[in-house]
Design a protein around this motif. Structure first.
Motif, PDB file in Angstrom:
ATOM      1  N   LYS A  15       0.836  -1.201   0.000  1.00  0.00           N
ATOM      2  CA  LYS A  15       0.000   0.000   0.000  1.00  0.00           C
ATOM      3  C   LYS A  15       0.871   1.252   0.000  1.00  0.00           C
ATOM      4  CE  LYS A  15      -3.819   0.491   2.226  1.00  0.00           C
ATOM      5  NZ  LYS A  15      -4.830   0.619   3.306  1.00  0.00           N
ATOM      6  N   PHE A  16       1.975   1.201   0.719  1.00  0.00           N
ATOM      7  CA  PHE A  16       2.866   2.356   0.762  1.00  0.00           C
ATOM      8  C   PHE A  16       3.479   2.618  -0.618  1.00  0.00           C
ATOM      9  CE2 PHE A  16       6.992   4.425   1.758  1.00  0.00           C
ATOM     10  CZ  PHE A  16       6.464   5.592   2.299  1.00  0.00           C
ATOM     11  N   LYS A  17       3.803   1.552  -1.329  1.00  0.00           N
ATOM     12  CA  LYS A  17       4.337   1.720  -2.683  1.00  0.00           C
ATOM     13  C   LYS A  17       3.299   2.370  -3.597  1.00  0.00           C
ATOM     14  CE  LYS A  17       7.652  -2.130  -2.653  1.00  0.00           C
ATOM     15  NZ  LYS A  17       7.984  -3.454  -3.245  1.00  0.00           N
ATOM     16  N   LYS A  18       2.026   2.037  -3.405  1.00  0.00           N
ATOM     17  CA  LYS A  18       0.959   2.663  -4.195  1.00  0.00           C
ATOM     18  C   LYS A  18       0.859   4.157  -3.880  1.00  0.00           C
ATOM     19  CE  LYS A  18      -1.855  -1.510  -4.692  1.00  0.00           C
ATOM     20  NZ  LYS A  18      -3.146  -2.182  -4.350  1.00  0.00           N
ATOM     21  N   LEU A  19       1.084   4.501  -2.615  1.00  0.00           N
ATOM     22  CA  LEU A  19       1.088   5.913  -2.236  1.00  0.00           C
ATOM     23  C   LEU A  19       2.224   6.645  -2.937  1.00  0.00           C
ATOM     24  CD1 LEU A  19       0.100   8.311  -0.531  1.00  0.00           C
ATOM     25  CD2 LEU A  19       1.488   7.430   1.372  1.00  0.00           C
ATOM     26  N   LEU A  20       3.401   6.032  -2.983  1.00  0.00           N
ATOM     27  CA  LEU A  20       4.536   6.639  -3.691  1.00  0.00           C
ATOM     28  C   LEU A  20       4.232   6.794  -5.181  1.00  0.00           C
ATOM     29  CD1 LEU A  20       7.584   4.793  -2.055  1.00  0.00           C
ATOM     30  CD2 LEU A  20       6.762   7.100  -1.571  1.00  0.00           C
ATOM     31  N   GLN A  21       3.560   5.798  -5.755  1.00  0.00           N
ATOM     32  CA  GLN A  21       3.187   5.875  -7.167  1.00  0.00           C
ATOM     33  C   GLN A  21       2.216   7.030  -7.400  1.00  0.00           C
ATOM     34  OE1 GLN A  21       1.651   1.970  -8.084  1.00  0.00           O
ATOM     35  NE2 GLN A  21       3.670   1.012  -8.034  1.00  0.00           N
ATOM     36  N   LYS A  22       1.277   7.214  -6.475  1.00  0.00           N
ATOM     37  CA  LYS A  22       0.310   8.299  -6.614  1.00  0.00           C
ATOM     38  C   LYS A  22       1.004   9.656  -6.622  1.00  0.00           C
ATOM     39  CE  LYS A  22      -4.121   9.947  -4.852  1.00  0.00           C
ATOM     40  NZ  LYS A  22      -5.228   9.700  -3.900  1.00  0.00           N
ATOM     41  N   ALA A  23       2.082   9.767  -5.841  1.00  0.00           N
ATOM     42  CA  ALA A  23       2.852  11.016  -5.797  1.00  0.00           C
ATOM     43  C   ALA A  23       3.851  11.122  -6.943  1.00  0.00           C
ATOM     44  CB  ALA A  23       3.578  11.120  -4.459  1.00  0.00           C
ATOM     45  N   GLU A  24       3.882  10.078  -7.795  1.00  0.00           N
ATOM     46  CA  GLU A  24       4.824  10.004  -8.914  1.00  0.00           C
ATOM     47  C   GLU A  24       6.270  10.087  -8.421  1.00  0.00           C
ATOM     48  OE1 GLU A  24       3.646  12.963 -11.776  1.00  0.00           O
ATOM     49  OE2 GLU A  24       1.848  11.837 -12.354  1.00  0.00           O
ATOM     50  N   PHE A  25       6.503   9.446  -7.281  1.00  0.00           N
ATOM     51  CA  PHE A  25       7.855   9.378  -6.704  1.00  0.00           C
ATOM     52  C   PHE A  25       8.756   8.589  -7.640  1.00  0.00           C
ATOM     53  CE2 PHE A  25      11.014   7.352  -3.910  1.00  0.00           C
ATOM     54  CZ  PHE A  25      11.514   8.457  -3.242  1.00  0.00           C
ATOM     55  N   SER A  26       9.931   9.145  -7.945  1.00  0.00           N
ATOM     56  CA  SER A  26      10.836   8.516  -8.903  1.00  0.00           C
ATOM     57  C   SER A  26      12.245   8.402  -8.331  1.00  0.00           C
ATOM     58  CB  SER A  26      10.876   9.336 -10.199  1.00  0.00           C
ATOM     59  OG  SER A  26      11.587  10.558  -9.990  1.00  0.00           O
ATOM     60  N   ASP A  27      13.127   7.830  -9.126  1.00  0.00           N
ATOM     61  CA  ASP A  27      14.515   7.672  -8.709  1.00  0.00           C
ATOM     62  C   ASP A  27      15.216   9.011  -8.526  1.00  0.00           C
ATOM     63  OD1 ASP A  27      14.191   4.946  -8.807  1.00  0.00           O
ATOM     64  OD2 ASP A  27      15.115   4.700 -10.789  1.00  0.00           O
ATOM     65  N   ASP A  28      14.656  10.063  -9.116  1.00  0.00           N
ATOM     66  CA  ASP A  28      15.252  11.403  -8.992  1.00  0.00           C
ATOM     67  C   ASP A  28      14.775  12.135  -7.742  1.00  0.00           C
ATOM     68  OD1 ASP A  28      16.627  11.149 -11.427  1.00  0.00           O
ATOM     69  OD2 ASP A  28      14.849  11.772 -12.543  1.00  0.00           O
ATOM     70  N   ASP A  29      13.812  11.541  -7.022  1.00  0.00           N
ATOM     71  CA  ASP A  29      13.275  12.140  -5.803  1.00  0.00           C
ATOM     72  C   ASP A  29      13.935  11.516  -4.575  1.00  0.00           C
ATOM     73  OD1 ASP A  29      11.410  13.671  -7.311  1.00  0.00           O
ATOM     74  OD2 ASP A  29      10.120  11.903  -7.465  1.00  0.00           O
ATOM     75  N   PHE A  30      13.648  12.105  -3.409  1.00  0.00           N
ATOM     76  CA  PHE A  30      14.197  11.565  -2.157  1.00  0.00           C
ATOM     77  C   PHE A  30      13.109  11.581  -1.092  1.00  0.00           C
ATOM     78  CE2 PHE A  30      16.939  10.738   1.388  1.00  0.00           C
ATOM     79  CZ  PHE A  30      18.030  10.089   0.839  1.00  0.00           C
ATOM     80  N   LEU A  31      13.056  10.498  -0.316  1.00  0.00           N
ATOM     81  CA  LEU A  31      12.051  10.352   0.740  1.00  0.00           C
ATOM     82  C   LEU A  31      12.734  10.192   2.092  1.00  0.00           C
ATOM     83  CD1 LEU A  31       9.178   9.698   1.895  1.00  0.00           C
ATOM     84  CD2 LEU A  31       9.628   7.313   1.261  1.00  0.00           C
ATOM     85  N   TYR A  32      12.249  10.940   3.074  1.00  0.00           N
ATOM     86  CA  TYR A  32      12.659  10.765   4.464  1.00  0.00           C
ATOM     87  C   TYR A  32      11.468  10.213   5.251  1.00  0.00           C
ATOM     88  CZ  TYR A  32      16.732  13.693   3.464  1.00  0.00           C
ATOM     89  OH  TYR A  32      17.902  14.208   2.939  1.00  0.00           O
TER      90      TYR A  32
END
Length: 233
Positions: A15-32
């Motif tokens: 589910k968390f991965k789906k949330l990242l997909q919704k935000a269009e999180f990519s390899d060029d982004d960074f998550l804390y």
């Protein structure tokens, strides 16, 4: 883009991965992730910990639950007469406190891992920072699990103890740095009033992003570049 989230407490990885997909999180982004990925729900966050080991653009900030797990690492020591003799009343008290706070589910799932993966996880957690200072656009941020106990604007970040940073419970009217935004979790926003349930709180000097995932609320992913919020529902 820089994203933050906090206090996932066993939230399902898929589910968390789906949330990242919704935000269009990519390899060029960074998550804390601002601490407390483990304990209380599901598999206790063990799958999330294994995933974190492989993520070059995701950084965990140490939370009080990760700190409690580290203090209970003796549970996974090889059982010998010598190791048993080393366990004292203090260790048992620490373990009891941890399990009462939802650590039992995490300990049980960690036991299913190979010794090699288990060692990797504990090494990763021991190296996890207690804060991160960064600039996004023209704004300065401090990312930390719980805020600051014993706060003084003139105090260097290095002068705070880990306890100050992972156990703080700031009041709603508490003010931190005037020119830096402090972002933290740990205290569910519901604790500041029913009107804040499931919502991020933004004050003049700090942002609380713990929206109560452990109580069944969906996590909110906050993008620091523009303060846009993402959630699955």
């Amino acid at each position: 883009m820089i994203y933050v989230v906090s206090d996932l407490h066993g939230y399902p990885l898929e589910k968390f991965k789906k949330l990242l997909q919704k935000a269009e999180f990519s390899d060029d982004d960074f998550l804390y992730i601002l601490g407390d990925v483990i304990d209380r729900n599901g598999d206790g966050g063990v799958e999330m910990l294994c995933w974190l080991l492989e993520q070059p653009n995701v950084q965990l900030i140490l939370g009080n639950h990760e700190a409690m797990l580290l203090s209970c690492s003796f549970v996974f020591d090889e059982i010998t007469d010598e190791s048993i003799d080393k366990i004292d009343a203090k260790d048992l008290s620490i373990l009891s406190t941890y399990t009462r706070n939802g650590g039992d589910v995490t300990l049980n799932h960690l036991k299913s891992l190979s010794p090699e993966t288990l060692a990797e996880i504990f090494d990763y957690l021991r190296d996890t920072p207690v804060y991160e200072a960064l600039t996004v656009g023209e704004k300065d941020f401090i990312l930390v699990h719980a805020g600051f106990d014993n706060f003084n604007a003139d105090k260097k970040l290095s002068e705070y103890t880990a306890h100050d940073l992972i156990w703080a419970r700031p009041r709603l009217n508490k003010e931190y740095f005037n020119d830096i935004i402090t972002v933290f979790g740990h205290t569910p926003t519901l604790c500041y009033g029913a009107e804040h349930k499931g919502k991020i709180i933004k004050t003049k000097t700090w942002i609380d992003i713990d929206v109560g995932v452990s109580a069944g609320n969906e996590p909110i992913l906050l993008r620091l570049d523009d303060f846009k919020e993402f959630r699955l529902q």
